[in-house]
Write a protein that holds these residues in place. Sequence first.
Motif, PDB file in Angstrom:
ATOM      1  N   ALA A 161      -2.670   0.052  -9.521  1.00 45.33           N
ATOM      2  CA  ALA A 161      -2.036   0.620 -10.611  1.00 45.33           C
ATOM      3  C   ALA A 161      -2.210   1.968 -10.711  1.00 45.33           C
ATOM      4  O   ALA A 161      -1.044   2.779 -11.002  1.00 45.33           O
ATOM      5  CB  ALA A 161      -2.354  -0.012 -11.840  1.00 45.33           C
ATOM      6  N   THR A 162      -3.459   2.443 -10.546  1.00 43.61           N
ATOM      7  CA  THR A 162      -3.413   3.891 -10.701  1.00 43.61           C
ATOM      8  C   THR A 162      -2.829   4.768  -9.493  1.00 43.61           C
ATOM      9  O   THR A 162      -2.247   5.656  -9.785  1.00 43.61           O
ATOM     10  CB  THR A 162      -5.110   4.225 -10.433  1.00 43.61           C
ATOM     11  N   GLY A 163      -2.660   4.114  -8.235  1.00 40.49           N
ATOM     12  CA  GLY A 163      -2.312   4.878  -7.294  1.00 40.49           C
ATOM     13  C   GLY A 163      -0.733   4.875  -7.438  1.00 40.49           C
ATOM     14  O   GLY A 163       0.087   5.840  -7.148  1.00 40.49           O
ATOM     15  N   GLY A 170      -3.766   0.549  -3.528  1.00 40.63           N
ATOM     16  CA  GLY A 170      -3.519  -0.678  -3.110  1.00 40.63           C
ATOM     17  C   GLY A 170      -4.702  -1.547  -3.394  1.00 40.63           C
ATOM     18  O   GLY A 170      -5.776  -1.161  -3.608  1.00 40.63           O
ATOM     19  N   PRO A 171      -4.823  -2.922  -3.171  1.00 40.17           N
ATOM     20  CA  PRO A 171      -5.706  -3.832  -3.161  1.00 40.17           C
ATOM     21  C   PRO A 171      -6.957  -3.347  -2.287  1.00 40.17           C
ATOM     22  O   PRO A 171      -6.729  -3.244  -1.133  1.00 40.17           O
ATOM     23  CB  PRO A 171      -5.326  -5.335  -2.962  1.00 40.17           C
ATOM     24  N   LEU A 172      -8.108  -3.336  -2.790  1.00 40.02           N
ATOM     25  CA  LEU A 172      -9.205  -2.488  -2.173  1.00 40.02           C
ATOM     26  C   LEU A 172     -10.280  -3.548  -1.674  1.00 40.02           C
ATOM     27  O   LEU A 172     -11.285  -3.135  -1.279  1.00 40.02           O
ATOM     28  CB  LEU A 172      -9.860  -1.524  -2.653  1.00 40.02           C
ATOM     29  N   ASP A 173     -10.323  -4.878  -1.985  1.00 38.39           N
ATOM     30  CA  ASP A 173     -11.468  -5.706  -2.023  1.00 38.39           C
ATOM     31  C   ASP A 173     -11.752  -5.963  -0.180  1.00 38.39           C
ATOM     32  O   ASP A 173     -12.853  -5.941   0.016  1.00 38.39           O
ATOM     33  CB  ASP A 173     -11.012  -7.391  -2.287  1.00 38.39           C
ATOM     34  N   ASP A 174     -10.791  -5.592   0.633  1.00 34.48           N
ATOM     35  CA  ASP A 174     -11.063  -5.409   1.978  1.00 34.48           C
ATOM     36  C   ASP A 174     -12.044  -4.491   2.318  1.00 34.48           C
ATOM     37  O   ASP A 174     -12.429  -4.255   3.569  1.00 34.48           O
ATOM     38  CB  ASP A 174      -9.759  -5.435   3.014  1.00 34.48           C
ATOM     39  N   LEU A 175     -12.176  -3.673   1.508  1.00 36.36           N
ATOM     40  CA  LEU A 175     -12.863  -2.452   1.659  1.00 36.36           C
ATOM     41  C   LEU A 175     -14.369  -2.516   1.321  1.00 36.36           C
ATOM     42  O   LEU A 175     -15.144  -1.863   1.819  1.00 36.36           O
ATOM     43  CB  LEU A 175     -12.443  -1.172   0.874  1.00 36.36           C
ATOM     44  N   PHE A 217       1.030  -1.266  -0.100  1.00 41.88           N
ATOM     45  CA  PHE A 217      -0.059  -0.088   0.070  1.00 41.88           C
ATOM     46  C   PHE A 217       1.114   1.093  -0.103  1.00 41.88           C
ATOM     47  O   PHE A 217       2.021   1.364   0.576  1.00 41.88           O
ATOM     48  CB  PHE A 217      -0.797   0.181   1.232  1.00 41.88           C
ATOM     49  N   ARG A 218       0.208   2.148  -0.542  1.00 42.50           N
ATOM     50  CA  ARG A 218       0.761   3.624  -0.721  1.00 42.50           C
ATOM     51  C   ARG A 218      -0.001   4.410   0.381  1.00 42.50           C
ATOM     52  O   ARG A 218      -1.070   4.324   0.274  1.00 42.50           O
ATOM     53  CB  ARG A 218       1.021   4.347  -2.051  1.00 42.50           C
TER      54      ARG A 218
END
Length: 530
Positions: free
Chosen positions: A328-330, A158-163, A135-136
């Motif tokens: 990737a966007t971040g 970063g990966p956002l599936d936990d959100l 994560f950034r």
Amino acid sequence: MNPIQLIKFALGGLWRQKVRTALTLVGVTVGTCALAFSLALGLGLRAFIDTEFKSRDNFWRVLVRVEEPPPDEKTAPPEKITVIGNMSAERVARIREALIEKYQNSHAPRTPKLITPDDLRALAQLPGVAEVRTFRLGDGRLWADTADKPAAVSVTSGPLDDLAPRLLVGRLPDAPDADEVVVSEFALYQLGVRDDTELETVIGRPVRLDVGGVKNAQAAALARALMGHKPPDELTRGQIQALEKLTRALPQKIDQFDLSLAEKRELQKLLEPAPEPTQERAHESGKTASGTYRVCGVARLMTREDRKKTTPLDSWELTHADVFLPPATGDRLFGRLPWVKEGGFLSADVRVTPGGDLPGTVAAIEAMGFRTHSGAKWFAAAKREVTLIAAGLNLFAMIALFVAAVGITNTLVTSVIERTKEIGILRAVGATRGQVMALFLLEGAIIGSGGAALGLALARGLAAWGDDWVRGLIQGQMDGDRMLSTTIFVFPWWLWASSVCFAVGVTTLAALYPARRAAQIHPIEALRYG
């Protein structure tokens, strides 16, 4: 004497001493019940630990952090780390180490060994590793066309599936490189979105996002110089734009001010761009990067109570950020910041394949020189505690069964004395010493098998009654998490068989001494008895 006659004689002997036999049977029943109950509880608790840990996704996560470099006394002047005073050598060493750390923290901060892309690839190639996440995180400023002031936000990517469980409206970004963003309800509140009905209207709207040194930019510094410590997020769009123009134009306008030559030189020094800080002091930079994205979702704000329920393995970035970008966007946005472009990561989230060798993966990561935090140590500690508790319960149960065995020995010894004449008659009509001995051993075995059957039935009944009660106690301590286990007591087939065999074995051994004593009675002396 055939086996059937032997059984009849054994049952008859026990029946003639009904009260004594019944009391002995109660002792064996209680001992067997305690043993079976404690074994079932111990097995159930171990199965409970396995289920509750291994069935949750967080168990298969390993949080990898960089190791802080050790203090280096070569970087500190000798007079700064000299220990003064009359003290032991051990205390001198401790004080000296603290002085070195204090000096380095204030004068020459140690640069930690960051997790590089090569390290991430090495972590991903470890056996059993399914995914490695990073994560950034940084300060940011969020702009919307409908608001005159920006929202001061914390931005993560970063990966956002936990959100997903926190989404109020909308969805997560549909691709890792999508120009989409999820914003928190608090960020929208700062932008003037107040009513519940307005949340749906935000989806699809464009927003501008600035990340990096938004608090240290020259415009913000000039605002503080003019107005004092006014928060940058209280500045309007027009004020920020005017300040940015002023900071760009001011160096070319110095000659137009009514200043002496010396004063102009000093002012010129103040306006010269400062060198970019290094990676470990990135928070001092004023560089920013900007991008425009469309809002695809609105996330619920994490309250203090929500954060209390999180674990150290939950992503800190997802629980504290206000704006969420796909990975990737971040990377594209944060990668335009100088300290990010050439830097690494302070932590990584390693996901192990469920059912894999979690302790082995942790050991391999630590061998690479990183610190780890995972559920493996909690799991091992919980299993160890449950094993010790179960061992203690089993020990008390065996003591209870031993006490019952002493009662059997007492009962049968008394029976031998009272039945001496009967034993003489049996020997006189042809019963061998072995048959007499077998008679009393059989009586012990009958008491053991009867007590084992009753004890197992009692243990099963108590477990059925106590299971809901114990599960309720555990559920009450799980802070709202759903318990995955369906029972706390486990009765496998071998538990039934081993409990019966153990109880019969103990009672038969308890009958050994009185049986040998009965077998050694001489028939003539037995006939004279009484």
